[in-house]
Enzyme design. Sequence first.
Site, PDB file in Angstrom:
ATOM      1  CD  GLU A 164      -2.698  -1.318  -0.050  1.00 15.36           C
ATOM      2  OE1 GLU A 164      -2.996  -0.287  -0.686  1.00 15.36           O
ATOM      3  OE2 GLU A 164      -3.017  -2.454  -0.436  1.00 15.36           O
ATOM      4  CG  HIS A 167      -0.806   1.168  -4.497  1.00 18.49           C
ATOM      5  ND1 HIS A 167      -0.759   1.039  -5.866  1.00 18.49           N
ATOM      6  CD2 HIS A 167      -1.323   0.003  -4.032  1.00 18.49           C
ATOM      7  CE1 HIS A 167      -1.228  -0.153  -6.217  1.00 18.49           C
ATOM      8  NE2 HIS A 167      -1.575  -0.800  -5.125  1.00 18.49           N
TER       9      HIS A 167
END
Length: 647
Positions: A164, A167
């Site tokens: 995550e 990202h």
Amino acid sequence: MDFYAHQERARVASRRLTALFALSLAAVVGAVNAAAVLGWLLLGGGTRWPQYFFATNTLVTLLIVFGGAWVEWQRLREGGAALAERLGARPIDDSLPLHRRLRDVAEEVSIGAGAPVPSLHVLDDDPINALAAGERPGLAAVIVTRGALERLQRAELQGVVAHEIAHIVGGDAELNVRLAAALYGLSSLRLAGYKLLGSAVSREPGPLGRLGAPRVAALVGGALLSAVGMLGVVAAQLLKAGISRQREFLADALAVQITRDRDGLGCALRRIAGEAPAPLRSGYAAMVSHFLLVQPVGLRDWFDTHPPLAERIARLYGRRVAPIAPAAAACAAASDARATSADAASCCDAPGQRGGFAPADTIPFVRVALPIAAPFPGTASLARADGGAAPATSLQRDSRSAAAATALITQIRSASLGFETAGRWLVAMVAGRAADEPDAAMRASLDWLVSPAGASLRVPLLELLLARIRRWSSARRRELLDRCRRAVEADGHVHSAEWIYYTLARHRLSPNVSSGARQRRVPNTRQSQSRALAALFAMAAAVGEASARATRDALVDAAAMLEIPPPASTPDEVGTTELALALDTLLGLPPLDKPILLKVLFTLARTPGDPNYEAFVRAVAAAIDCPVPRGAGQQVGARRGEPAAVS
């Protein structure tokens, strides 16, 4: 795997698919006009459509689409926390062990990735899943489901959080928010059609009825608008799926690069593949399906927003690997069969027990990797200070250094850390002086940290302290920054080292400061950017002790890559005020150009891995709102045609 070539391919594909998204909007506008013509032929009695018929249809369509997108964008631009609230997630509670483990993991991975620690939230859902969102890194949030906290081992949770944060580092979180707003705008056509249909079959007149239109007009208009709106949703889903599929592979690759652990993320994905699929309960989950670690139950095949799990796992391991059955059944089967497979053994421990460690929330910080692959060479020695299989390092051999680092880490993570204590430590780390610390043992630890012996750990521990302070109120954060500013200005001269650490602290603790407001204070022309580059590289040369020729070559390279006119020369001396204005100017660079600037800056260090220079680059990265690029020195070479692969 050549991560950098993979990253470039993904970015090219994303730009192409973003352009196709705009074309899909044009197709929807055309479909609306075609539907309007069909409706007019059915209801107009053979008369010709009025003047400005198509212009009016186009304008109304664009107003609906962009109006809906703008409303959703305003909701989400406040940061990842706003999206977490829409999903029904709640902030972590430090009193809960599983939440503390998530906090510790997120801090470690963020520091290793060179990114600010995001705000953390937990979604009360049983499936293992996670997502990251935020308009920019300083306002990002990571949301993890309850199922992930309960059923993932620490290393697996670390891999999920690294995915995550990858990202966020790659700019995907910002792109995902924009896609969510655009998707909501295209969905607005369908919602408007449903409302017209509802008004046609109900006793309420609806908007067309109040204008005197017959009920059949609302029925036909609603049906046509709903059909066209569904076309827009399908087009948006397809384009979103293409973008997400490409970027999921990149995020997986960057997560492995950050953690240096393939099995962490790999075993997490295998656990998910082995569990029965279950949907998320939030009704908003379908709108942000492209944010998630894995696609929720629902859409399939050509509507998939993620690559198949089997393909993602195969790319991580270089071969096909079987899913992992639910923990209890898998471990029982492995025990009965006396399995010796390394893949099975690495993933069958209970959460927090992998590798024989104690439960994760009780592990001293030095027993885990902080940061696992940070650009600061000395920080790797924290990974196995418990005497594990890692090679001996200077920190392991020097018990005094290990004790100092352990004491600082333990106290920073302590729930009893108070405002005054944190303020003293922050001032000591920023200004390089610990004279005000009354505790003799902690004063010795701080003195060691700001000395050459502890220089490689100064930024990681400062980042850890800043992550703790960042959760406090804005008034308290401003007060602590004022104390730091007074400390560095106490002698009437701000040294470069003091400026570096103060700049890092200021931008980590003030993420809500408007980037637009900072840019409006300075001109943002090519000439002003050229002067800003000259000031920045002059300071970089002074901190990195680079030669005049190396500085000039690096400056010319950076200007060429950024398509900025090269400055005629660099100033002999740069003040901190001038440098701050230069960074405000460079904040206006395009997002994909900022990592290029940082990569070139890395080449100016006379001694590779110099902790003081690494701290300088990290402060610059914080000031221009860009995470520190991974393997920056290698990536510069790759842009010049040299191979740059990471194994």
